[in-house]
Design a protein around this motif. Sequence first.
Motif, PDB file in Angstrom:
ATOM      1  N   ASP A 111       0.816  -1.210   0.000  1.00  0.00           N
ATOM      2  CA  ASP A 111       0.000   0.000   0.000  1.00  0.00           C
ATOM      3  C   ASP A 111       0.858   1.273   0.000  1.00  0.00           C
ATOM      4  O   ASP A 111       0.355   2.354   0.301  1.00  0.00           O
ATOM      5  CB  ASP A 111      -0.913  -0.039   1.242  1.00  0.00           C
ATOM      6  N   GLY A 112       2.157   1.131  -0.274  1.00  0.00           N
ATOM      7  CA  GLY A 112       3.024   2.300  -0.362  1.00  0.00           C
ATOM      8  C   GLY A 112       3.677   2.725   0.940  1.00  0.00           C
ATOM      9  O   GLY A 112       4.126   3.859   1.063  1.00  0.00           O
ATOM     10  N   TRP A 113       3.738   1.836   1.914  1.00  0.00           N
ATOM     11  CA  TRP A 113       4.360   2.151   3.198  1.00  0.00           C
ATOM     12  C   TRP A 113       5.703   1.440   3.299  1.00  0.00           C
ATOM     13  O   TRP A 113       5.881   0.355   2.754  1.00  0.00           O
ATOM     14  CB  TRP A 113       3.484   1.675   4.352  1.00  0.00           C
ATOM     15  N   LYS A 114       6.618   2.040   4.055  1.00  0.00           N
ATOM     16  CA  LYS A 114       7.901   1.408   4.356  1.00  0.00           C
ATOM     17  C   LYS A 114       7.926   1.127   5.856  1.00  0.00           C
ATOM     18  O   LYS A 114       7.776   2.057   6.667  1.00  0.00           O
ATOM     19  CB  LYS A 114       9.062   2.323   3.977  1.00  0.00           C
ATOM     20  N   ILE A 115       8.106  -0.135   6.220  1.00  0.00           N
ATOM     21  CA  ILE A 115       8.186  -0.490   7.640  1.00  0.00           C
ATOM     22  C   ILE A 115       9.595  -0.129   8.114  1.00  0.00           C
ATOM     23  O   ILE A 115      10.579  -0.629   7.572  1.00  0.00           O
ATOM     24  CB  ILE A 115       7.856  -1.979   7.865  1.00  0.00           C
ATOM     25  N   VAL A 116       9.669   0.774   9.096  1.00  0.00           N
ATOM     26  CA  VAL A 116      10.964   1.228   9.593  1.00  0.00           C
ATOM     27  C   VAL A 116      11.329   0.577  10.929  1.00  0.00           C
ATOM     28  O   VAL A 116      12.479   0.624  11.350  1.00  0.00           O
ATOM     29  CB  VAL A 116      11.043   2.770   9.701  1.00  0.00           C
ATOM     30  N   LYS A 117      10.339  -0.039  11.585  1.00  0.00           N
ATOM     31  CA  LYS A 117      10.610  -0.809  12.792  1.00  0.00           C
ATOM     32  C   LYS A 117       9.586  -1.930  12.890  1.00  0.00           C
ATOM     33  O   LYS A 117       8.391  -1.702  12.709  1.00  0.00           O
ATOM     34  CB  LYS A 117      10.529   0.058  14.047  1.00  0.00           C
ATOM     35  N   ASP A 118      10.066  -3.118  13.177  1.00  0.00           N
ATOM     36  CA  ASP A 118       9.191  -4.266  13.421  1.00  0.00           C
ATOM     37  C   ASP A 118       9.872  -5.097  14.494  1.00  0.00           C
ATOM     38  O   ASP A 118      10.799  -5.854  14.230  1.00  0.00           O
ATOM     39  CB  ASP A 118       8.995  -5.086  12.133  1.00  0.00           C
ATOM     40  N   GLY A 119       9.447  -4.877  15.723  1.00  0.00           N
ATOM     41  CA  GLY A 119      10.079  -5.565  16.853  1.00  0.00           C
ATOM     42  C   GLY A 119       9.330  -5.267  18.132  1.00  0.00           C
ATOM     43  O   GLY A 119       8.137  -4.972  18.104  1.00  0.00           O
ATOM     44  N   MET A 120      10.041  -5.317  19.231  1.00  0.00           N
ATOM     45  CA  MET A 120       9.437  -5.054  20.532  1.00  0.00           C
ATOM     46  C   MET A 120       9.635  -3.568  20.874  1.00  0.00           C
ATOM     47  O   MET A 120      10.615  -2.957  20.466  1.00  0.00           O
ATOM     48  CB  MET A 120      10.072  -5.944  21.605  1.00  0.00           C
ATOM     49  N   ASP A 121       8.678  -3.005  21.643  1.00  0.00           N
ATOM     50  CA  ASP A 121       8.721  -1.564  21.898  1.00  0.00           C
ATOM     51  C   ASP A 121       9.613  -1.146  23.066  1.00  0.00           C
ATOM     52  O   ASP A 121       9.809   0.040  23.297  1.00  0.00           O
ATOM     53  CB  ASP A 121       7.317  -0.980  22.053  1.00  0.00           C
ATOM     54  N   GLY A 122      10.143  -2.106  23.815  1.00  0.00           N
ATOM     55  CA  GLY A 122      11.072  -1.775  24.898  1.00  0.00           C
ATOM     56  C   GLY A 122      10.418  -1.266  26.168  1.00  0.00           C
ATOM     57  O   GLY A 122      11.110  -0.859  27.094  1.00  0.00           O
ATOM     58  N   THR A 123       9.089  -1.271  26.229  1.00  0.00           N
ATOM     59  CA  THR A 123       8.397  -0.853  27.450  1.00  0.00           C
ATOM     60  C   THR A 123       8.420  -2.008  28.448  1.00  0.00           C
ATOM     61  O   THR A 123       8.891  -3.110  28.141  1.00  0.00           O
ATOM     62  CB  THR A 123       6.937  -0.467  27.163  1.00  0.00           C
ATOM     63  N   GLN A 124       7.849  -1.793  29.617  1.00  0.00           N
ATOM     64  CA  GLN A 124       7.803  -2.831  30.635  1.00  0.00           C
ATOM     65  C   GLN A 124       7.096  -4.085  30.108  1.00  0.00           C
ATOM     66  O   GLN A 124       7.522  -5.192  30.357  1.00  0.00           O
ATOM     67  CB  GLN A 124       7.101  -2.316  31.893  1.00  0.00           C
ATOM     68  N   GLY A 125       6.015  -3.885  29.345  1.00  0.00           N
ATOM     69  CA  GLY A 125       5.289  -5.018  28.775  1.00  0.00           C
ATOM     70  C   GLY A 125       5.957  -5.594  27.531  1.00  0.00           C
ATOM     71  O   GLY A 125       5.589  -6.658  27.056  1.00  0.00           O
ATOM     72  N   ASN A 126       6.946  -4.875  26.997  1.00  0.00           N
ATOM     73  CA  ASN A 126       7.683  -5.272  25.799  1.00  0.00           C
ATOM     74  C   ASN A 126       6.743  -5.759  24.693  1.00  0.00           C
ATOM     75  O   ASN A 126       6.820  -6.887  24.228  1.00  0.00           O
ATOM     76  CB  ASN A 126       8.739  -6.328  26.139  1.00  0.00           C
ATOM     77  N   SER A 127       5.867  -4.869  24.275  1.00  0.00           N
ATOM     78  CA  SER A 127       4.833  -5.193  23.289  1.00  0.00           C
ATOM     79  C   SER A 127       5.393  -5.194  21.864  1.00  0.00           C
ATOM     80  O   SER A 127       6.261  -4.389  21.534  1.00  0.00           O
ATOM     81  CB  SER A 127       3.708  -4.159  23.365  1.00  0.00           C
ATOM     82  N   PRO A 128       4.850  -6.082  21.003  1.00  0.00           N
ATOM     83  CA  PRO A 128       5.215  -6.029  19.585  1.00  0.00           C
ATOM     84  C   PRO A 128       4.801  -4.675  19.005  1.00  0.00           C
ATOM     85  O   PRO A 128       3.737  -4.150  19.328  1.00  0.00           O
ATOM     86  CB  PRO A 128       4.396  -7.155  18.954  1.00  0.00           C
ATOM     87  N   GLN A 129       5.671  -4.122  18.147  1.00  0.00           N
ATOM     88  CA  GLN A 129       5.443  -2.791  17.586  1.00  0.00           C
ATOM     89  C   GLN A 129       5.851  -2.770  16.121  1.00  0.00           C
ATOM     90  O   GLN A 129       6.884  -3.308  15.741  1.00  0.00           O
ATOM     91  CB  GLN A 129       6.275  -1.769  18.362  1.00  0.00           C
ATOM     92  N   ILE A 130       5.016  -2.111  15.314  1.00  0.00           N
ATOM     93  CA  ILE A 130       5.344  -1.839  13.920  1.00  0.00           C
ATOM     94  C   ILE A 130       5.256  -0.325  13.731  1.00  0.00           C
ATOM     95  O   ILE A 130       4.249   0.291  14.081  1.00  0.00           O
ATOM     96  CB  ILE A 130       4.370  -2.537  12.941  1.00  0.00           C
ATOM     97  N   ILE A 131       6.322   0.261  13.186  1.00  0.00           N
ATOM     98  CA  ILE A 131       6.305   1.671  12.804  1.00  0.00           C
ATOM     99  C   ILE A 131       6.555   1.708  11.300  1.00  0.00           C
ATOM    100  O   ILE A 131       7.483   1.060  10.807  1.00  0.00           O
ATOM    101  CB  ILE A 131       7.383   2.490  13.541  1.00  0.00           C
ATOM    102  N   ALA A 132       5.717   2.450  10.595  1.00  0.00           N
ATOM    103  CA  ALA A 132       5.858   2.546   9.140  1.00  0.00           C
ATOM    104  C   ALA A 132       5.642   3.987   8.700  1.00  0.00           C
ATOM    105  O   ALA A 132       4.944   4.758   9.365  1.00  0.00           O
ATOM    106  CB  ALA A 132       4.853   1.627   8.454  1.00  0.00           C
TER     107      ALA A 132
END
Length: 139
Positions: free
Chosen positions: A80-101
Amino acid sequence: MKTRDSDTVKTDTERTSSRILEILDVKGKVTETGAMTSPCSDYDSAEKIYRARHPWSIYKAPFADMKKGMDRLRVELPKDGWKIVKDGMDGTQGNSPQIIAESKGREFAVDVRLHKEVKAEDSPPLLEVTVESACYRSK
């Protein structure tokens, strides 16, 4: 930097959010918030440089469905024209999966985080999404 109308930017940000919701395709409740305008922190507030932000969440959906929604984002955002710049854990206490695009042309960025249920805190699973416009000069 582009000079834009704030209402137009907010509308475009909400339209982008709707597209992210379509791609996620998770059946649950969605928080009812609209896009908001705030000063761009990278600039002096006297310059009237803003960005639109649209934070929202999906809740009351099975965690497995939310996880599948994240997987769909990984596949569909680049198509859809997006570039994923992060795909991993967010580093918070809960260490949640995170996608930044970032969208093609970098008009928008999206930050998606998948929070697990925390029974001790009576916190159900949650898919947290924030769509943000690029900074612009207000008309």
